[in-house]
Scaffold this motif. Sequence first.
Motif, PDB file in Angstrom:
ATOM      1  N   ASN A  58      52.641  35.679  49.336  1.00  0.00           N
ATOM      2  CA  ASN A  58      52.252  35.347  47.809  1.00  0.00           C
ATOM      3  C   ASN A  58      53.310  36.289  47.072  1.00  0.00           C
ATOM      4  O   ASN A  58      53.099  36.290  45.610  1.00  0.00           O
ATOM      5  CB  ASN A  58      50.777  35.831  47.771  1.00  0.00           C
ATOM      6  N   ASN A  60      53.573  39.204  46.263  1.00  0.00           N
ATOM      7  CA  ASN A  60      52.751  40.030  45.432  1.00  0.00           C
ATOM      8  C   ASN A  60      53.343  41.619  45.785  1.00  0.00           C
ATOM      9  O   ASN A  60      52.794  42.336  46.884  1.00  0.00           O
ATOM     10  CB  ASN A  60      51.150  40.032  45.931  1.00  0.00           C
ATOM     11  N   GLU A  62      52.581  44.364  43.943  1.00  0.00           N
ATOM     12  CA  GLU A  62      51.641  45.275  43.905  1.00  0.00           C
ATOM     13  C   GLU A  62      50.696  45.773  45.051  1.00  0.00           C
ATOM     14  O   GLU A  62      50.868  46.761  45.608  1.00  0.00           O
ATOM     15  CB  GLU A  62      50.538  44.872  42.840  1.00  0.00           C
ATOM     16  N   GLN A 153      39.566  38.594  50.856  1.00  0.00           N
ATOM     17  CA  GLN A 153      40.504  39.062  49.890  1.00  0.00           C
ATOM     18  C   GLN A 153      41.580  38.092  49.456  1.00  0.00           C
ATOM     19  O   GLN A 153      41.949  37.331  50.286  1.00  0.00           O
ATOM     20  CB  GLN A 153      41.529  40.290  50.394  1.00  0.00           C
ATOM     21  N   ASP A 154      41.744  37.971  48.014  1.00  0.00           N
ATOM     22  CA  ASP A 154      42.734  37.079  47.555  1.00  0.00           C
ATOM     23  C   ASP A 154      44.002  37.781  47.391  1.00  0.00           C
ATOM     24  O   ASP A 154      44.210  38.735  46.889  1.00  0.00           O
ATOM     25  CB  ASP A 154      42.242  36.452  46.096  1.00  0.00           C
ATOM     26  N   SER A 156      46.927  36.483  45.976  1.00  0.00           N
ATOM     27  CA  SER A 156      47.836  35.994  45.043  1.00  0.00           C
ATOM     28  C   SER A 156      47.948  36.922  44.013  1.00  0.00           C
ATOM     29  O   SER A 156      46.962  37.951  43.771  1.00  0.00           O
ATOM     30  CB  SER A 156      47.378  34.377  44.504  1.00  0.00           C
ATOM     31  N   ILE A 157      48.997  36.672  42.997  1.00  0.00           N
ATOM     32  CA  ILE A 157      49.372  37.687  42.005  1.00  0.00           C
ATOM     33  C   ILE A 157      48.209  37.575  41.023  1.00  0.00           C
ATOM     34  O   ILE A 157      48.036  36.379  40.551  1.00  0.00           O
ATOM     35  CB  ILE A 157      50.708  37.551  41.539  1.00  0.00           C
ATOM     36  N   GLN A 158      47.446  38.907  40.564  1.00  0.00           N
ATOM     37  CA  GLN A 158      46.497  38.810  39.446  1.00  0.00           C
ATOM     38  C   GLN A 158      47.034  38.966  38.159  1.00  0.00           C
ATOM     39  O   GLN A 158      47.718  39.962  37.849  1.00  0.00           O
ATOM     40  CB  GLN A 158      45.356  39.493  39.856  1.00  0.00           C
ATOM     41  N   GLU A 159      46.991  37.995  37.335  1.00  0.00           N
ATOM     42  CA  GLU A 159      47.491  38.377  36.005  1.00  0.00           C
ATOM     43  C   GLU A 159      46.578  38.942  35.110  1.00  0.00           C
ATOM     44  O   GLU A 159      45.533  39.024  35.329  1.00  0.00           O
ATOM     45  CB  GLU A 159      47.794  36.671  35.318  1.00  0.00           C
TER      46      GLU A 159
END
Length: 159
Positions: A58, A60, A62, A153-154, A156-159
């Motif tokens: 993803n 990601n 972070e 858990q997701d 993907s990048i959370q905006e």
Amino acid sequence: MNKALTAICIFLVILSGFLWVKVTNLENQVRDLQDPSLYETMTLMQSVVHKISYAVDNENVELLNFYIHELEEAAEELVEADLVYHDQPVGQLTETMLEPTIKDLEDAVESGDWDRVMDRNMVMIQACNNCHSSTGYPAIQVTEKGEVNPFNQDFSIQE
């Protein structure tokens, strides 16, 4: 009076020997409690490596930074304890085989080159498997990830 003093001295010598044995046993028990459990630590590390692979997919950063940090801490526990398991120097092997690959993965993430990140992740996973083979546990093979995300858990990048 001399016989009583002699008896007291003998009693104190025996008592001090008994106490020394007890203290030594307690010290050993405390040391054993302080050493990380290899199974628990390796299970945690395997789970973190698995999550790293999903975060890589993803892109990601972070999550990658978070899980790489967690992996570094788990590895450091084994190194600091200088853990030996069935005569295998797990702590030393973690330091020489795994820690450099974690650092390389961290550097790759910082570079932003996702092909390099994927490559460094696979190299890190292979280091785990090479260590398992070198210690006589080749049946333990860590994989990148499964086809279906087993985590609640997701990634993907959370905006």
